[in-house]
Design a protein around this motif. Structure first.
Motif, PDB file in Angstrom:
ATOM      1  N   ASP A  70       4.943  24.117  57.155  1.00  0.00           N
ATOM      2  CA  ASP A  70       5.675  24.001  55.901  1.00  0.00           C
ATOM      3  C   ASP A  70       4.708  24.358  54.768  1.00  0.00           C
ATOM      4  O   ASP A  70       3.505  24.199  54.911  1.00  0.00           O
ATOM      5  CB  ASP A  70       6.115  22.532  55.798  1.00  0.00           C
ATOM      6  CG  ASP A  70       6.958  22.253  54.602  1.00  0.00           C
ATOM      7  OD1 ASP A  70       6.371  22.124  53.511  1.00  0.00           O
ATOM      8  OD2 ASP A  70       8.180  22.137  54.737  1.00  0.00           O
ATOM      9  N   CYS A  71       5.226  24.798  53.642  1.00  0.00           N
ATOM     10  CA  CYS A  71       4.330  25.141  52.539  1.00  0.00           C
ATOM     11  C   CYS A  71       3.601  23.904  52.012  1.00  0.00           C
ATOM     12  O   CYS A  71       2.504  24.009  51.498  1.00  0.00           O
ATOM     13  CB  CYS A  71       5.069  25.862  51.425  1.00  0.00           C
ATOM     14  SG  CYS A  71       5.893  24.807  50.247  1.00  0.00           S
ATOM     15  N   GLN A  79      12.004  25.639  50.569  1.00  0.00           N
ATOM     16  CA  GLN A  79      12.110  25.619  52.018  1.00  0.00           C
ATOM     17  C   GLN A  79      11.161  26.672  52.611  1.00  0.00           C
ATOM     18  O   GLN A  79      11.413  27.242  53.672  1.00  0.00           O
ATOM     19  CB  GLN A  79      13.557  25.895  52.469  1.00  0.00           C
ATOM     20  CG  GLN A  79      14.559  24.844  52.034  1.00  0.00           C
ATOM     21  CD  GLN A  79      14.961  24.989  50.566  1.00  0.00           C
ATOM     22  OE1 GLN A  79      15.146  26.079  50.058  1.00  0.00           O
ATOM     23  NE2 GLN A  79      15.089  23.869  49.869  1.00  0.00           N
ATOM     24  N   SER A  80      10.051  26.915  51.949  1.00  0.00           N
ATOM     25  CA  SER A  80       9.093  27.952  52.331  1.00  0.00           C
ATOM     26  C   SER A  80       8.236  27.511  53.503  1.00  0.00           C
ATOM     27  O   SER A  80       8.019  26.322  53.713  1.00  0.00           O
ATOM     28  CB  SER A  80       8.193  28.288  51.143  1.00  0.00           C
ATOM     29  OG  SER A  80       8.971  28.670  50.027  1.00  0.00           O
ATOM     30  N   GLU A 120       8.588  32.748  51.468  1.00  0.00           N
ATOM     31  CA  GLU A 120       8.958  31.871  50.361  1.00  0.00           C
ATOM     32  C   GLU A 120      10.481  31.834  50.293  1.00  0.00           C
ATOM     33  O   GLU A 120      11.131  32.861  50.111  1.00  0.00           O
ATOM     34  CB  GLU A 120       8.381  32.377  49.045  1.00  0.00           C
ATOM     35  CG  GLU A 120       8.637  31.426  47.898  1.00  0.00           C
ATOM     36  CD  GLU A 120       7.906  31.839  46.633  1.00  0.00           C
ATOM     37  OE1 GLU A 120       7.988  31.072  45.659  1.00  0.00           O
ATOM     38  OE2 GLU A 120       7.266  32.907  46.603  1.00  0.00           O
ATOM     39  N   VAL A 121      11.018  30.651  50.491  1.00  0.00           N
ATOM     40  CA  VAL A 121      12.463  30.443  50.476  1.00  0.00           C
ATOM     41  C   VAL A 121      12.739  29.375  49.435  1.00  0.00           C
ATOM     42  O   VAL A 121      12.258  28.240  49.558  1.00  0.00           O
ATOM     43  CB  VAL A 121      12.984  29.965  51.861  1.00  0.00           C
ATOM     44  CG1 VAL A 121      14.499  29.846  51.848  1.00  0.00           C
ATOM     45  CG2 VAL A 121      12.510  30.887  52.973  1.00  0.00           C
ATOM     46  N   ALA A 130      16.878  21.809  59.427  1.00  0.00           N
ATOM     47  CA  ALA A 130      16.440  22.589  60.588  1.00  0.00           C
ATOM     48  C   ALA A 130      14.949  22.906  60.502  1.00  0.00           C
ATOM     49  O   ALA A 130      14.240  22.876  61.522  1.00  0.00           O
ATOM     50  CB  ALA A 130      17.246  23.878  60.703  1.00  0.00           C
ATOM     51  N   LEU A 131      14.444  23.172  59.310  1.00  0.00           N
ATOM     52  CA  LEU A 131      13.023  23.451  59.134  1.00  0.00           C
ATOM     53  C   LEU A 131      12.196  22.204  59.437  1.00  0.00           C
ATOM     54  O   LEU A 131      11.188  22.272  60.150  1.00  0.00           O
ATOM     55  CB  LEU A 131      12.759  23.931  57.709  1.00  0.00           C
ATOM     56  CG  LEU A 131      11.348  24.385  57.376  1.00  0.00           C
ATOM     57  CD1 LEU A 131      10.908  25.525  58.270  1.00  0.00           C
ATOM     58  CD2 LEU A 131      11.260  24.794  55.911  1.00  0.00           C
ATOM     59  N   THR A 132      12.650  21.070  58.953  1.00  0.00           N
ATOM     60  CA  THR A 132      11.949  19.810  59.228  1.00  0.00           C
ATOM     61  C   THR A 132      11.936  19.521  60.725  1.00  0.00           C
ATOM     62  O   THR A 132      10.914  19.132  61.285  1.00  0.00           O
ATOM     63  CB  THR A 132      12.614  18.648  58.461  1.00  0.00           C
ATOM     64  OG1 THR A 132      12.543  18.942  57.055  1.00  0.00           O
ATOM     65  CG2 THR A 132      11.938  17.320  58.741  1.00  0.00           C
TER      66      THR A 132
END
Length: 171
Positions: A70-71, A79-80, A120-121, A130-132
């Protein structure tokens, strides 16, 4: 052993330690989830937008991106994520930004020498769960009792071990 031999041995040990650290990092990277598995709609969108921008080589690369980290900014609109190891210094020569004209939110890629390093989102909060989940550490496997051990601890006869010679474990 003279000083020269000791120095050479020390240098060899340091090189081996560095090799082990790099191999561990590679193992972690290989285990990192693919963007196309964790965020399939985003992966498809990245490929499509890169194709539209004439970035064919990046579009091919985008299909196999992994979510490394994660960034880390903590902003709710971000959400990058990194697709390669985080740099310790600025990217420097060979770095370029590739802005993509998404239907909503912002998508900007950091590319270094033809490799997508960071996606970069912004303003795509639906991607956060979903990213987490993709970045969550795998749960530790709890030690479990084998059927024979569980039966023995319960005071019963365990019977033959599953997979024992002459026994068919399945239907």
């Amino acid at each position: 052993m003279d000083q020269e031999d000791q120095d050479r041995d020390r240098a060899l040990e340091q090189e081996l330690e560095l090799d082990r650290a790099l191999e561990q990092e590679l193992d972690r990277a290989r285990a990192a989830p693919l963007v196309r598995d964790a965020l399939p709609a985003l992966a498809a969108e990245l490929v499509r937008l890169l194709e539209e921008e004439g970035e064919r080589e990046l579009a091919i690369c985008a299909h196999d991106l992994r979510i490394i980290a994660d960034c880390g900014c903590g902003d709710d609109f971000c959400q990058s994520f990194y697709t390669e190891r985080r740099p310790t210094e600025p990217y420097g020569p060979g770095h370029r930004n590739v802005p993509l004209f998404a239907d909503r939110g912002y998508l900007i890629l950091d590319v270094v020498h033809g490799r997508i390093m960071f996606v970069e989102v912004l303003d795509r909060p639906e991607l956060r769960p979903a990213l987490t989940a993709a970045l969550a550490p795998a749960p530790a496997l709890a030690p479990s009792l084998t059927p024979a051990r569980a039966a023995a601890e319960a005071g019963a006869s365990p019977g033959p071990a599953v997979g024992a010679e002459g026994e068919h474990p399945g239907p």
